[in-house]
Write an enzyme that holds these catalytic residues in place. Sequence first.
Site, short mmCIF file in Angstrom:
data_model
loop_
_atom_site.label_atom_id
_atom_site.label_comp_id
_atom_site.label_asym_id
_atom_site.label_seq_id
_atom_site.Cartn_x
_atom_site.Cartn_y
_atom_site.Cartn_z
N GLY A 6 9.60 64.28 23.52
CA GLY A 6 9.06 65.55 24.00
C GLY A 6 8.67 66.42 22.83
CG PHE A 7 10.83 67.60 19.99
CD1 PHE A 7 11.69 68.57 19.52
CD2 PHE A 7 11.35 66.35 20.31
CE1 PHE A 7 13.05 68.31 19.35
CE2 PHE A 7 12.69 66.07 20.15
CZ PHE A 7 13.55 67.05 19.66
CG HIS A 8 5.00 67.97 24.35
ND1 HIS A 8 5.49 66.68 24.24
CD2 HIS A 8 4.70 68.13 25.66
CE1 HIS A 8 5.49 66.10 25.41
NE2 HIS A 8 5.01 66.95 26.31
CB ALA A 9 4.84 73.82 25.66
NE ARG A 62 7.28 69.79 28.05
CZ ARG A 62 6.58 69.69 29.16
NH1 ARG A 62 6.41 68.52 29.72
NH2 ARG A 62 5.97 70.75 29.65
#
Length: 131
Positions: free
Chosen positions: A47-50, A95
């Site tokens: 994840g580590f993104h929006a 997230r």
Amino acid sequence: MQIKIIDFKILGDERGSLISLEEHKNIPFEIKRVYYIYGTKNGVQRGFHAHKHLKQIAVCVNGSCKFLLDNGKTRESICLDKPSKGLLIEDMIWREMYDFSDDCILMVLADEFYDERDYIRDYDKFLKVIQ
Ligand code: TYD
């Protein structure tokens, strides 16, 4: 932050269980894409993104994993550990996914096709955009 969980109806009988997902019924959007993450190695975080404009529902159809959701003000974690539990993730939510069990199959339904331009992969940029 209010974590939005959708409990899917389990259609079970003596043969086992079945869950049906239908757009604009128990899935509150048009389903344009489905992807799944599996075979996740020990200790991996993803994840580590929006997304600027994307609605998604994540379902752990086997095993379990955890989600950390962040709306720029508060952060909350949730464990997805059954196929009847859908996690709704709307626009502009950062997230991170972690603690994948070896047998985890994480299925995600999305209301748009894959588009890298919709991603915000830098947390500081996410915080600026969410202001
Ligand atoms: P990535 O965004 O790193 O997955 P996550 O953040 O959920 O851990 O995606 C991994 C690769 O797969 C990356 O090259 C983009 C590609 N991809 C697609 O081509 N289509 C898709 O629907 C998704 C979710 C990813």
